[in-house]
Design an enzyme around this catalytic site. Structure first.
Site, PDB file in Angstrom:
ATOM      1  N   ILE A  29      81.616  15.982  38.048  1.00 29.34           N
ATOM      2  CA  ILE A  29      81.609  16.832  39.404  1.00 29.34           C
ATOM      3  C   ILE A  29      82.279  18.200  39.279  1.00 29.34           C
ATOM      4  CG2 ILE A  29      82.031  16.690  41.849  1.00 29.34           C
ATOM      5  CD1 ILE A  29      82.075  13.759  41.796  1.00 29.34           C
ATOM      6  N   ASN A  74      78.020   8.476  46.537  1.00 33.80           N
ATOM      7  CA  ASN A  74      77.814   8.287  44.837  1.00 33.80           C
ATOM      8  C   ASN A  74      76.986   9.642  44.603  1.00 33.80           C
ATOM      9  OD1 ASN A  74      78.401   5.577  45.650  1.00 33.80           O
ATOM     10  ND2 ASN A  74      77.893   5.119  43.551  1.00 33.80           N
ATOM     11  N   ASP A  90      92.471  20.244  32.857  1.00 33.62           N
ATOM     12  CA  ASP A  90      91.899  18.816  32.735  1.00 33.62           C
ATOM     13  C   ASP A  90      92.565  18.295  31.408  1.00 33.62           C
ATOM     14  OD1 ASP A  90      88.930  17.422  33.247  1.00 33.62           O
ATOM     15  OD2 ASP A  90      89.872  16.770  31.513  1.00 33.62           O
ATOM     16  N   LEU A 115      90.164  17.404  41.830  1.00 32.65           N
ATOM     17  CA  LEU A 115      89.262  16.454  41.345  1.00 32.65           C
ATOM     18  C   LEU A 115      89.592  15.427  40.386  1.00 32.65           C
ATOM     19  CD1 LEU A 115      87.163  19.308  41.665  1.00 32.65           C
ATOM     20  CD2 LEU A 115      85.767  17.402  41.911  1.00 32.65           C
ATOM     21  N   ALA A 116      90.519  15.887  39.453  1.00 33.15           N
ATOM     22  CA  ALA A 116      90.982  14.969  38.317  1.00 33.15           C
ATOM     23  C   ALA A 116      91.261  13.499  38.708  1.00 33.15           C
ATOM     24  CB  ALA A 116      92.053  15.605  37.561  1.00 33.15           C
ATOM     25  N   THR A 130      97.219   8.299  37.208  1.00 26.00           N
ATOM     26  CA  THR A 130      96.547   9.313  37.318  1.00 26.00           C
ATOM     27  C   THR A 130      96.064   9.731  38.993  1.00 26.00           C
ATOM     28  OG1 THR A 130      95.585   9.433  35.231  1.00 26.00           O
ATOM     29  CG2 THR A 130      94.238  10.698  36.761  1.00 26.00           C
ATOM     30  N   SER A 138      87.715   7.591  37.453  1.00 28.49           N
ATOM     31  CA  SER A 138      86.715   7.310  38.478  1.00 28.49           C
ATOM     32  C   SER A 138      85.863   6.252  38.303  1.00 28.49           C
ATOM     33  CB  SER A 138      85.904   8.747  38.408  1.00 28.49           C
ATOM     34  OG  SER A 138      85.147   8.577  37.313  1.00 28.49           O
ATOM     35  N   TYR A 193      90.220   1.249  42.145  1.00 28.41           N
ATOM     36  CA  TYR A 193      89.901   2.195  42.225  1.00 28.41           C
ATOM     37  C   TYR A 193      90.060   3.080  43.728  1.00 28.41           C
ATOM     38  CZ  TYR A 193      86.717   6.507  42.608  1.00 28.41           C
ATOM     39  OH  TYR A 193      86.087   7.553  42.975  1.00 28.41           O
ATOM     40  N   GLU A 234      84.548   5.351  49.053  1.00 27.40           N
ATOM     41  CA  GLU A 234      84.745   3.949  48.842  1.00 27.40           C
ATOM     42  C   GLU A 234      86.222   3.621  49.624  1.00 27.40           C
ATOM     43  OE1 GLU A 234      84.260   2.586  44.808  1.00 27.40           O
ATOM     44  OE2 GLU A 234      82.535   4.281  44.607  1.00 27.40           O
ATOM     45  N   HIS A 254      82.475  -7.086  44.319  1.00 28.40           N
ATOM     46  CA  HIS A 254      81.465  -5.984  44.527  1.00 28.40           C
ATOM     47  C   HIS A 254      81.185  -5.551  46.138  1.00 28.40           C
ATOM     48  CE1 HIS A 254      77.515  -4.599  42.733  1.00 28.40           C
ATOM     49  NE2 HIS A 254      78.068  -3.497  43.315  1.00 28.40           N
TER      50      HIS A 254
HETATM   51  P1  NAD Z   1      84.907  12.166  36.015  1.00 34.08           P
HETATM   52  O1  NAD Z   1      85.661  10.873  35.671  1.00 34.08           O
HETATM   53  O2  NAD Z   1      83.596  12.418  35.260  1.00 34.08           O
HETATM   54  O3  NAD Z   1      85.961  13.126  35.579  1.00 34.08           O
HETATM   55  C1  NAD Z   1      87.540  13.045  35.678  1.00 34.08           C
HETATM   56  C2  NAD Z   1      88.032  14.321  34.957  1.00 34.08           C
HETATM   57  O4  NAD Z   1      89.472  14.268  35.391  1.00 34.08           O
HETATM   58  C3  NAD Z   1      87.486  14.147  33.505  1.00 34.08           C
HETATM   59  O5  NAD Z   1      87.474  15.754  32.792  1.00 34.08           O
HETATM   60  C4  NAD Z   1      89.017  13.796  33.206  1.00 34.08           C
HETATM   61  O6  NAD Z   1      89.344  14.280  31.566  1.00 34.08           O
HETATM   62  C5  NAD Z   1      90.051  14.439  33.938  1.00 34.08           C
HETATM   63  N1  NAD Z   1      91.420  13.636  34.259  1.00 34.08           N
HETATM   64  C6  NAD Z   1      91.476  12.104  34.246  1.00 34.08           C
HETATM   65  N2  NAD Z   1      92.795  11.925  34.384  1.00 34.08           N
HETATM   66  C7  NAD Z   1      93.573  13.037  34.245  1.00 34.08           C
HETATM   67  C8  NAD Z   1      94.827  13.415  33.914  1.00 34.08           C
HETATM   68  N3  NAD Z   1      95.917  12.325  34.116  1.00 34.08           N
HETATM   69  N4  NAD Z   1      95.302  14.530  34.026  1.00 34.08           N
HETATM   70  C9  NAD Z   1      94.386  15.735  33.846  1.00 34.08           C
HETATM   71  N5  NAD Z   1      93.051  15.549  33.806  1.00 34.08           N
HETATM   72  C10 NAD Z   1      92.546  13.974  34.285  1.00 34.08           C
HETATM   73  O7  NAD Z   1      85.206  11.940  37.601  1.00 34.08           O
HETATM   74  P2  NAD Z   1      83.848  12.543  38.496  1.00 34.08           P
HETATM   75  O8  NAD Z   1      82.982  11.617  38.766  1.00 34.08           O
HETATM   76  O9  NAD Z   1      83.626  13.590  38.195  1.00 34.08           O
HETATM   77  O10 NAD Z   1      84.962  12.598  39.848  1.00 34.08           O
HETATM   78  C11 NAD Z   1      85.822  13.581  40.342  1.00 34.08           C
HETATM   79  C12 NAD Z   1      86.317  13.490  41.557  1.00 34.08           C
HETATM   80  O11 NAD Z   1      85.220  13.056  42.684  1.00 34.08           O
HETATM   81  C13 NAD Z   1      87.172  12.225  41.457  1.00 34.08           C
HETATM   82  O12 NAD Z   1      88.462  12.689  42.169  1.00 34.08           O
HETATM   83  C14 NAD Z   1      86.491  11.125  42.100  1.00 34.08           C
HETATM   84  O13 NAD Z   1      87.108  10.224  42.860  1.00 34.08           O
HETATM   85  C15 NAD Z   1      85.687  11.873  43.302  1.00 34.08           C
HETATM   86  N6  NAD Z   1      84.494  11.409  43.596  1.00 34.08           N
HETATM   87  C16 NAD Z   1      83.535  10.934  42.747  1.00 34.08           C
HETATM   88  C17 NAD Z   1      82.290  10.381  43.107  1.00 34.08           C
HETATM   89  C18 NAD Z   1      81.099  10.242  42.005  1.00 34.08           C
HETATM   90  O14 NAD Z   1      80.118   9.689  42.436  1.00 34.08           O
HETATM   91  N7  NAD Z   1      81.190  10.417  40.683  1.00 34.08           N
HETATM   92  C19 NAD Z   1      81.969  10.273  44.634  1.00 34.08           C
HETATM   93  C20 NAD Z   1      82.979  10.667  45.236  1.00 34.08           C
HETATM   94  C21 NAD Z   1      84.057  11.221  45.068  1.00 34.08           C
HETATM   95  P1  TYD Z   2      78.570   2.756  39.971  1.00 33.04           P
HETATM   96  O1  TYD Z   2      77.485   3.910  39.249  1.00 33.04           O
HETATM   97  O2  TYD Z   2      79.355   2.436  38.783  1.00 33.04           O
HETATM   98  O3  TYD Z   2      79.030   3.488  40.934  1.00 33.04           O
HETATM   99  P2  TYD Z   2      80.113   2.859  42.176  1.00 33.04           P
HETATM  100  O4  TYD Z   2      80.690   1.483  41.625  1.00 33.04           O
HETATM  101  O5  TYD Z   2      81.319   3.929  42.436  1.00 33.04           O
HETATM  102  O6  TYD Z   2      79.316   2.691  43.327  1.00 33.04           O
HETATM  103  O7  TYD Z   2      77.772   1.745  40.332  1.00 33.04           O
HETATM  104  C1  TYD Z   2      76.646   1.956  41.288  1.00 33.04           C
HETATM  105  C2  TYD Z   2      76.077   0.513  41.672  1.00 33.04           C
HETATM  106  O8  TYD Z   2      75.422  -0.115  40.539  1.00 33.04           O
HETATM  107  C3  TYD Z   2      77.190  -0.447  42.078  1.00 33.04           C
HETATM  108  O9  TYD Z   2      76.827  -1.204  43.174  1.00 33.04           O
HETATM  109  C4  TYD Z   2      77.428  -1.289  40.632  1.00 33.04           C
HETATM  110  C5  TYD Z   2      76.066  -1.055  40.209  1.00 33.04           C
HETATM  111  N1  TYD Z   2      75.905  -1.270  38.741  1.00 33.04           N
HETATM  112  C6  TYD Z   2      75.001  -2.173  38.085  1.00 33.04           C
HETATM  113  O10 TYD Z   2      74.274  -3.091  38.702  1.00 33.04           O
HETATM  114  N2  TYD Z   2      75.038  -2.269  36.743  1.00 33.04           N
HETATM  115  C7  TYD Z   2      75.862  -1.376  35.962  1.00 33.04           C
HETATM  116  O11 TYD Z   2      75.748  -1.525  34.696  1.00 33.04           O
HETATM  117  C8  TYD Z   2      76.739  -0.669  36.506  1.00 33.04           C
HETATM  118  C9  TYD Z   2      77.705   0.417  35.744  1.00 33.04           C
HETATM  119  C10 TYD Z   2      76.873  -0.182  37.902  1.00 33.04           C
END
Ligand code: NAD
Ligand code: TYD
Length: 348
Positions: free
Chosen positions: A14, A185, A35, A83-84, A102, A87, A156, A133, A290
């Site tokens: 993100i 998500n 990062d 955002l870091a 972290t 995740s 998490y 979540e 889950h």
């Molecule tokens: P990601 O795991 O893809 O990226 C996380 C980034 O943070 C990476 O570039 C990593 O190198 C950096 N990072 C991790 N630990 C660090 C540290 N100790 N110091 C400096 N950098 C560090 O995560 P994402 O999916 O892009 O999520 C970004 C943010 O958005 C997170 O805070 C997550 O909780 C939140 N979020 C994610 C989702 C989703 O669906 N992915 C949904 C809602 C909120």
């Molecule tokens: P995920 O992409 O890990 O996001 P989150 O757990 O943060 O919602 O998972 C999305 C949904 O898919 C979650 O209900 C778990 C399920 N899932 C599977 O069924 N198989 C997989 O291999 C993974 C990674 C997730």
């Protein structure tokens, strides 16, 4: 430069979309991407902006307070978009402490450094990006709103909930200007293939089993990552200080239906016989604890700031598959080495 914005986690999924949007749209801002490049961070995600004059990368870990101070001083940081994070829920189940370090300690380090460096807290904003979540699992219907009590269920979400509470505590106790968004998500280009959608795209491409947890009936609300980045832009510029905004796609899907949609679209795109990829679906042991269903009521951000998703899900999924098929080198490089080890251990 009118603002000097520190975006943490800008090399992640993100974060890279947020960095790109800000660098390209706000030429008078200096954008500092901080990062430490964990397995989830990848500078390849930032190819399009890496040479921009208003962009700079700092390889720093949130746990290194001296380095955080240096970055604030050198770049005269005016605002933070944080955002870091660690995740991935499955990784949090096998290594909760990494998430405490972290997500909790890292966030408090950043808050402390900002609080010390910013002389007048009224001139600066600390924007914390969080997840839906933290509200727990909707097992009996309804939607998450901004007033839903926190009830995190995984290591998490517990770590993200703790970080949200610290951000609110800094607002309440020290008068720091803060804002928090809790988003559902995300999916789209650059997502690391440990998460459901890119993992399935990668496996369908390579004719490998598609691991569906439990019965595949868990429900998530999905949002295209660029729409999340647009929401962050709006809240950063127009959001009310001290407030929380929920961000969601109005788009609930059972996991199994998403996996089938991916199979159908990829059969078409790869010229495979209809139904051939669905044969790869494999039900596997459920994730511990889950969460059954997440669903966001995003009417506050919609009504107050005029934000809404720009893409229909099927269009977003199609774009996402195209991106992964067109970026084979990216996919190959992130799925070599450590990924193979992770995958074997997780899905053995
Ligand atoms: P990601 O795991 O893809 O990226 C996380 C980034 O943070 C990476 O570039 C990593 O190198 C950096 N990072 C991790 N630990 C660090 C540290 N100790 N110091 C400096 N950098 C560090 O995560 P994402 O999916 O892009 O999520 C970004 C943010 O958005 C997170 O805070 C997550 O909780 C939140 N979020 C994610 C989702 C989703 O669906 N992915 C949904 C809602 C909120
Ligand atoms: P995920 O992409 O890990 O996001 P989150 O757990 O943060 O919602 O998972 C999305 C949904 O898919 C979650 O209900 C778990 C399920 N899932 C599977 O069924 N198989 C997989 O291999 C993974 C990674 C997730």
């Amino acid at each position: 430069m009118s603002k000097s914005i520190l975006i943490t986690g800008g090399a992640g999924f993100i974060g890279s979309h947020v960095v790109q949007l800000f660098v390209e749209k706000y030429l008078d801002y200096k954008i500092i991407n901080l990062d430490c490049l964990t397995y989830a961070g990848n500078l390849e995600n930032l190819k399009e902006v890496e040479n921009a004059s208003n962009y700079i990368f700092e390889k720093v870990n949130l746990l290194d307070v001296d380095e955080l101070r240096r970055v604030f001083e050198v770049h005269q940081v005016t605002d933070v978009i944080h955002l870091a994070a660690e995740s991935h829920v499955d990784r949090s189940i096998s290594d909760p402490l990494a998430f405490v370090n972290t997500n909790v300690i890292g966030t408090v380090n950043l808050l402390n450094v900002a609080k010390t460096y910013w002389r007048d807290l009224q001139d600066h904003l600390f924007y914390h990006v969080s997840t839906d979540e933290v509200y727990g699992s909707l097992d009996h219907g309804g939607f998450f709103t901004e007033t839903t009590p926190y009830d995190p269920q995984s290591p998490y979400s517990a770590s993200k909930a703790a970080s949200d509470h610290f951000v609110r505590a800094y607002s309440n106790t020290y008068g720091m200007k803060t804002v928090i968004t809790n988003c559902s998500n995300n999916y789209g280009p650059n997502q690391f293939p440990e998460k459901l959608i890119p993992l399935c795209i990668h496996n369908i491409k390579n004719n490998r089993p598609l691991p569906v947890y439990g019965k595949g009936e868990n429900i998530r609300d999905w949002l295209f990552v660029v729409d999340h980045a647009r929401a962050i832009d709006m809240v950063f510029h127009k959001g009310k200080v001290g407030e929380t905004y929920n961000v969601g796609g109005f788009n609930e899907w059972k996991n199994i239906d998403i996996v089938k949609l991916l199979c159908q679209k990829m059969d078409e795109k790869l010229g495979r016989e209809t139904g051939s990829s669905e044969k790869l679906i494999t039900y596997v042991t459920d994730r511990a604890g889950h969460d059954m269903r997440y669903a966001i009521d995003a009417s506050k951000i919609q009504n107050e700031l005029g934000w809404e998703p720009s893409l229909q899900f099927e269009e977003g999924i199609s774009k996402t598959i195209d991106w992964y098929l067109d970026n084979e080198d990216w996919l190959n490089s992130v799925t070599s080495g450590d990924y193979q080890k992770y995958y074997q251990e997780r899905y053995k």
